[in-house]
Design an enzyme around this catalytic site. Structure first.
Site, PDB file in Angstrom:
ATOM      1  N   CYS A   1       6.395 100.332  33.650  1.00 13.34           N
ATOM      2  CA  CYS A   1       6.647 101.678  33.115  1.00 13.34           C
ATOM      3  C   CYS A   1       5.732 101.928  31.916  1.00 13.34           C
ATOM      4  O   CYS A   1       5.135 103.003  31.772  1.00 13.34           O
ATOM      5  CB  CYS A   1       8.100 101.817  32.655  1.00 13.34           C
ATOM      6  SG  CYS A   1       9.339 101.547  33.917  1.00 13.34           S
TER       7      CYS A   1
ATOM      8  N   ASP B   1      -8.125  84.650  -3.441  1.00 10.31           N
ATOM      9  CA  ASP B   1      -8.784  85.224  -4.609  1.00 10.31           C
ATOM     10  C   ASP B   1      -8.134  84.608  -5.848  1.00 10.31           C
ATOM     11  O   ASP B   1      -6.995  84.140  -5.786  1.00 10.31           O
ATOM     12  CB  ASP B   1      -8.574  86.743  -4.594  1.00 10.31           C
ATOM     13  CG  ASP B   1      -9.116  87.412  -5.844  1.00 10.31           C
ATOM     14  OD1 ASP B   1     -10.260  87.143  -6.205  1.00 10.31           O
ATOM     15  OD2 ASP B   1      -8.347  88.172  -6.468  1.00 10.31           O
TER      16      ASP B   1
ATOM     17  N   ASP C   1      -5.878  90.996  -3.895  1.00 10.34           N
ATOM     18  CA  ASP C   1      -5.029  92.043  -4.480  1.00 10.34           C
ATOM     19  C   ASP C   1      -5.189  93.394  -3.797  1.00 10.34           C
ATOM     20  O   ASP C   1      -4.542  94.359  -4.187  1.00 10.34           O
ATOM     21  CB  ASP C   1      -5.280  92.171  -5.991  1.00 10.34           C
ATOM     22  CG  ASP C   1      -6.710  92.580  -6.317  1.00 10.34           C
ATOM     23  OD1 ASP C   1      -7.419  93.046  -5.401  1.00 10.34           O
ATOM     24  OD2 ASP C   1      -7.124  92.429  -7.485  1.00 10.34           O
TER      25      ASP C   1
ATOM     26  N   ASP D   1     -10.866  93.468  -3.392  1.00  8.83           N
ATOM     27  CA  ASP D   1     -10.950  92.483  -2.314  1.00  8.83           C
ATOM     28  C   ASP D   1     -10.868  93.127  -0.938  1.00  8.83           C
ATOM     29  O   ASP D   1     -10.816  92.418   0.072  1.00  8.83           O
ATOM     30  CB  ASP D   1      -9.807  91.460  -2.446  1.00  8.83           C
ATOM     31  CG  ASP D   1      -9.916  90.661  -3.724  1.00  8.83           C
ATOM     32  OD1 ASP D   1     -11.032  90.282  -4.094  1.00  8.83           O
ATOM     33  OD2 ASP D   1      -8.881  90.421  -4.361  1.00  8.83           O
TER      34      ASP D   1
END
Length: 828
Positions: free
Chosen positions: A16, A497, A695, A699
């Protein structure tokens, strides 16, 4: 480009889903179309010439029922034709609006819309934005529709069961020699067959009408699915029995038998399975329901110096709102008056209430504990943090991961193959089977059709994704994309980071080494001078002094020498604060603290000196410390066999020092923001499956490049678009929990598929009768229908087990995280 969500009724299996997706994708202007069986929604991205109306008709033409809501909304304040056209234009611009017509005479707007895309509250707000006032509706239509579906299924299951039980008793009774004479004494054989016919007919064509409507539509579009199999299987049993009743002479001797009980039981059992599915599907969306319960229903808005309670939908940015003790904050805003403590655990996960006073931020859905607050609304409706969280969870649940796309393709060819197998089964038994060959051919064919219904396949992935993403939201891990659940399970490298991710992102006063004088006095004088400085290091010193409860004296004659330091007069003394080169220029002796300075620098701390009247008074250090739990999180990731690296723009010495504290061996230092994505790409080129944690601002390119982008979101900065998932609480231990959850979800999906496909592959030959020559056993169509229904219930309940997932502890062991393929940590 518009994106809308359309609720679709009548879907029952993966075929379906495939049919609706193909029909929508074929429409000119449609960019993407994704259909989710578990949520019962189609998400369509489109542009001209496609319209909401044409997409609705496309779904109807495919044989399904789009969920369209119609409402009459009284509108107060209209006085002329221009008012009417203004309201109509505003309403027709809303995404998900199919048709809006406004009548000046009745003072009503008649709207037809997609409740999954635009809410009645949003429609009311659009009317308000034009300068008129709608009368609020108190109905929750979506919940009502879901409730109606459940009530309708339950009613039809009960109705079918009441009629099916006598049919089974009649059919079974005639087969028992001890009872056969009793039955014949009451009614002749054909009389009982007639009674079975009368009882079975409403079961099939009233209670089971949905299977025939949808099955016919599937066959009409040359795309058979589960409903086609049920329709053909139960229909064949029914019409074969009707023919045996009405024209028995047409059949070979011994084959004019009744299978009414098989047809009735098939429909009843599959309806029962659908009802259980409906209940279980409701439970899979518990996370969304819990989040929705956090929303306040009303707000106390100050109008004309009086507090007036209005519906939450009527609040607009700029409104001044009162929140009394114990009340839920209705929308996001900024405190203007009052002091209180607010429970923000729904956002931060921290159980300790947060102090709120003037100029601090409030988040809608949090709970005011003890004081009264007045705040200015800044974000309302879909812009609030809570609304964004709900939207993220819904989007993740609606998205289709690669494993589901593969499953849908398989299901698209599976049903036609099953129908071919059913035809071959009939021909084989009719040609080579024992007498009565027609009866054997019929029973085996119907069993094959029923056992192969692929509804369990269609539910295998979306139900697990729904429960998994919902569980993630409870843990503070928001999966923005459902595919991230699958991709995260395969990662072998985590790149972090530094600033704001691994560290707290703000300098703090970490060390104070007194040379002469009183410590509190020296620190207070130093902080007083730094109040005039805008440097982040100065802010850290001032905060450190205030955290100790020190009172800062007044200063005068402030002077700043950029790159060196600052000077001011405090309490009749000359205070100088700065780096070592500043002190040497002033002639201040530093030999007594030289060793301390070197030690602090090696620990990635910034040393500063304080001189009072030309004599060294203290050495202080400021640093951006590691986040709480960072060391434990990295140890857990490494213990699970994952490679961990750090990526930062800082100088190598500072980066190496932070990495050493955190327990990270591989460091990429002095990397500019635009180079971060290239570093991730290089790792991927080495064959690594990379998760990057950042963050979400500078980044963003690296987050987008990584196989999985994990964005750190805290408080109201949660809506980060670059990441595939968001750690709401900023705690790196959430990565470990997210990875463990993704592994568990993937394992659940694979388990669902093994059951769904394995069950079909194993039982289709049994249904076709391969065991008959050896054991004399044939699978009864009733048992086939029951087994098919149970397979769907099994898949759903298996997915619901994800709701018992616990963050931490046993879920973060190496065996769980690595899924049996531990990648050794590397320092290369």
């Amino acid at each position: 480009m518009q994106t809308i969500e359309i609720g679709v009724e009548g879907m029952s299996c993966a075929s379906c889903v495939g049919r609706i997706e193909r029909a929508l994708s074929a429409q000119p202007g449609v960019s993407t179309a994704q259909v989710n069986l578990a949520t019962g929604k189609a998400t369509v991205e489109f542009d001209q010439p496609a319209t909401t109306g044409t997409l609705i008709e496309t779904i109807r033409d495919a044989g399904y029922r789009p969920q369209v809501q119609s409402e009459e909304v009284p509108v107060i304040g209209m006085s002329c034709g221009s008012c009417v056209s203004k309201v109509e234009r505003a309403l027709n611009k809303l995404p998900g609006m199919i048709r809006a017509s406004v009548n000046l005479t009745t003072q009503k707007a008649v709207v037809e819309f997609l409740s999954d895309t635009v809410s009645l509250a949003r429609i009311h707000q659009a009317i308000r934005d034009t300068g008129y006032e709608p009368q609020a509706s108190e109905s929750d239509t979506q919940a009502e529709d879901q409730n109606k579906e459940g009530i309708d299924l339950r009613r039809k299951v009960i109705f079918a069961a009441i009629l099916t039980i006598p049919v089974v008793l009649i059919a079974m009774g005639k087969m028992i020699p001890a009872l056969e004479a009793l039955y014949i004494s009451v009614l002749p054989h054909r009389g009982w067959m007639t009674l079975e016919w009368l009882l079975t007919t409403p079961v099939l064509f009233y209670a089971g009408a949905r299977f025939f409507r949808s099955g016919y539509a599937e066959l009409r579009h040359a795309n058979p699915g589960m409903n086609s199999l049920v329709m053909i299987g139960s229909g064949a049993a029914y019409f074969y029995s009707v023919a045996a009743l009405l024209v028995p002479g047409f059949f070979p001797a011994g084959t004019a038998e009744s299978y009414f009980e098989a047809a009735a039981v098939i429909v009843t059992l599959i309806l029962l399975g659908r009802y259980f599915e409906h209940i279980a599907k409701g439970r899979t969306s518990e996370a969304i329901k819990k989040l929705l319960q956090l929303q306040a229903k009303t707000a106390r808005v100050i109008r004309d110096n009086e507090a007036v309670e209005i519906p939450i939908e009527a609040v607009v940015p700029g409104d001044r709102i009162q929140v009394r003790p114990g009340e839920r904050v209705p929308v996001d805003g900024m405190v203007e008056e009052g002091q209180s403590y607010v429970d923000e655990s729904m956002i931060s996960g921290e159980p300790v209430p947060v102090a709120k006073q003037k100029d601090t931020e409030l988040v809608g859905g949090t709970i005011n504990k003890n004081g009264s607050l007045t705040f200015r609304a800044t974000r309302v409706g879909a812009d609030t943090v809570l609304a964004q969280i709900i939207k993220m969870v819904e989007s993740a649940q609606a998205e289709k991961p690669p494993i589901q796309e593969l499953a849908d393709k398989i299901a698209g060819v599976f049903v036609p193959i099953v129908m071919v197998i059913a035809v071959l089964t009939f021909i084989t038994w009719f040609t080579f089977g024992p007498a009565p060959a027609l009866s054997f051919a019929f029973v085996t064919t119907v069993s094959v059709l029923l056992i192969a219904c692929p509804c369990a396949m269609g539910l295998a992935t979306p139900t697990a994704i729904m429960v998994g993403t919902g569980k993630g939201a409870e843990m503070g891990v928001l999966f923005r994309k459902g595919a991230a659940l699958e991709t995260l399970a395969r990662m072998d490298t985590v790149v972090l980071d530094k600033t704001g991710t691994l560290t707290r992102g703000r300098p703090e006063l970490t060390d104070f080494i007194l040379v002469e004088g009183r410590e509190d006095e020296v620190l207070a004088w130093m902080a007083a001078v730094e109040t005039e400085s805008e440097h982040p290091i100065g802010e850290a010193i001032v905060k450190g002094a205030r955290d100790r409860g020190l009172t800062l004296p007044a200063i005068s004659e402030f002077q700043a020498e950029p790159g060196y330091g600052i000077q001011a007069q405090v309490a009749g003394h000359r205070i100088n604060v700065g780096a070592d080169r500043y002190m040497r220029r002033l002639g201040v002796e530093l030999d007594s603290v030289a060793d301390h300075s070197v030690s602090l620098a090696e620990k990635a701390k910034t040393p500063l000196y304080v001189a009072i009247d030309g004599r060294l008074a203290a050495l202080v250090a400021v640093a951006d410390p590691l986040k709480e739990g960072a060391v434990e999180a990295i140890a857990a990731l490494k213990g699970a066999g994952l490679r961990v690296a750090m990526l930062t723009g800082d100088n190598r010495a500072t980066a190496e020092a932070i990495a050493q504290q955190a327990g990270i061996e591989r460091v990429f230092a002095e990397v500019l923001p635009e180079q971060k994505a290239a570093e991730i790409k290089r790792l991927q080129g080495e064959g690594a499956q990379v998760a990057f944690v950042g963050d979400g601002i500078n980044d963003a390119p690296a987050l987008a490049q990584a196989d999985v982008g994990i964005a750190i979101g805290t408080g109201t900065d949660i809506a980060i678009e670059a990441g595939d998932l968001v750690l709401m609480r900023g705690d790196l231990r959430g990565i470990v929990d997210a990875a463990a959850l993704s592994r568990r979800t993937r394992k659940t999906i694979l388990g669902n598929f093994v059951w769904a496909y394995g069950y079909n592959l194993a039982l289709i030959p049994v249904a076709a009768g391969v065991l008959f020559p050896f054991t004399g056993y044939l699978l009864n169509p009733m048992l086939a229908a029951g087994a098919m229904s149970l397979s769907s219930v099994f898949v759903l309940t298996n997915s619901l087990r994800l709701g018992r997932f616990k963050p931490g502890g046993e879920n973060t062991t190496a065996s769980t995280l690595s899924d049996g393929n531990v990648v050794q940590a590397s320092a290369s």
